[in-house]
Scaffold this active site. Structure first.
Site, PDB file in Angstrom:
ATOM      1  CB  CYS A  10       7.053  -2.092  -4.667  1.00  0.00           C
ATOM      2  SG  CYS A  10       8.586  -2.537  -5.060  1.00  0.00           S
ATOM      3  CB  THR A  11       3.011  -1.784  -1.015  1.00  0.00           C
ATOM      4  OG1 THR A  11       2.730  -3.064  -1.652  1.00  0.00           O
ATOM      5  CG2 THR A  11       1.592  -1.523  -0.360  1.00  0.00           C
TER       6      THR A  11
END
Length: 149
Positions: free
Chosen positions: A45-46
């Protein structure tokens, strides 16, 4: 199964990173990239968020609004935004209503989360493209390339 190309994008009203109320209907007539992701500050997600961050100026220059959506709350979104200097709003879908409307709500071990799916919503309010297979570190540039931007 996520929504399909040609479907009308479901409207929503929710709080963003800074507590501002956001409704999709406010963006009528403008293209929107709505990307769903499982959890703030996790590796994939980062990478995906930073991909949108690094390409954000190109989205702006094309008049495209970008929103990230997860079931995390505003406080989590604020920390994630500050840690990675994200220039676009993250939407706090804490009850999963948006994820459910876009048919990306799922769960693992009894914990609900949004599947990693991206919708490109055209200026007509209809879904123009659905991405279900996502290379997180190049996703934002992949979308731009496909759009010819």
């Amino acid at each position: 199964m996520p929504l399909s190309v040609g479907d009308t994008a479901p409207n929503f009203t929710v709080k963003d990173t800074i507590g501002k109320t956001v409704s999709l209907s406010e963006y009528a007539g403008k293209p929107v990239v709505l990307y769903f992701y499982p959890k703030d500050d996790t590796p994939g997600c980062t990478k995906e968020a930073c991909s949108f961050r690094d390409n954000y100026e190109q989205y702006l220059s094309q008049g495209i609004t970008v929103f990230g959506v997860s079931l995390d709350d505003e406080a989590s979104h604020q920390q994630f935004t500050e840690k990675f200097n994200l220039p676009f709003p993250l939407l706090a879908d804490v009850d999963g209503a948006i994820a459910k409307a876009y048919d990306v709500l799922t769960e693992r071990n009894g914990t609900p989360y949004a599947q990693r799916v991206t919708y490109v919503i055209g200026s007509d309010g209809k879904i123009a493209k659905v991405y279900t297979t996502i290379q997180t570190d190049t996703h934002a540039s992949d979308i731009l390339a496909e759009m010819g931007a």
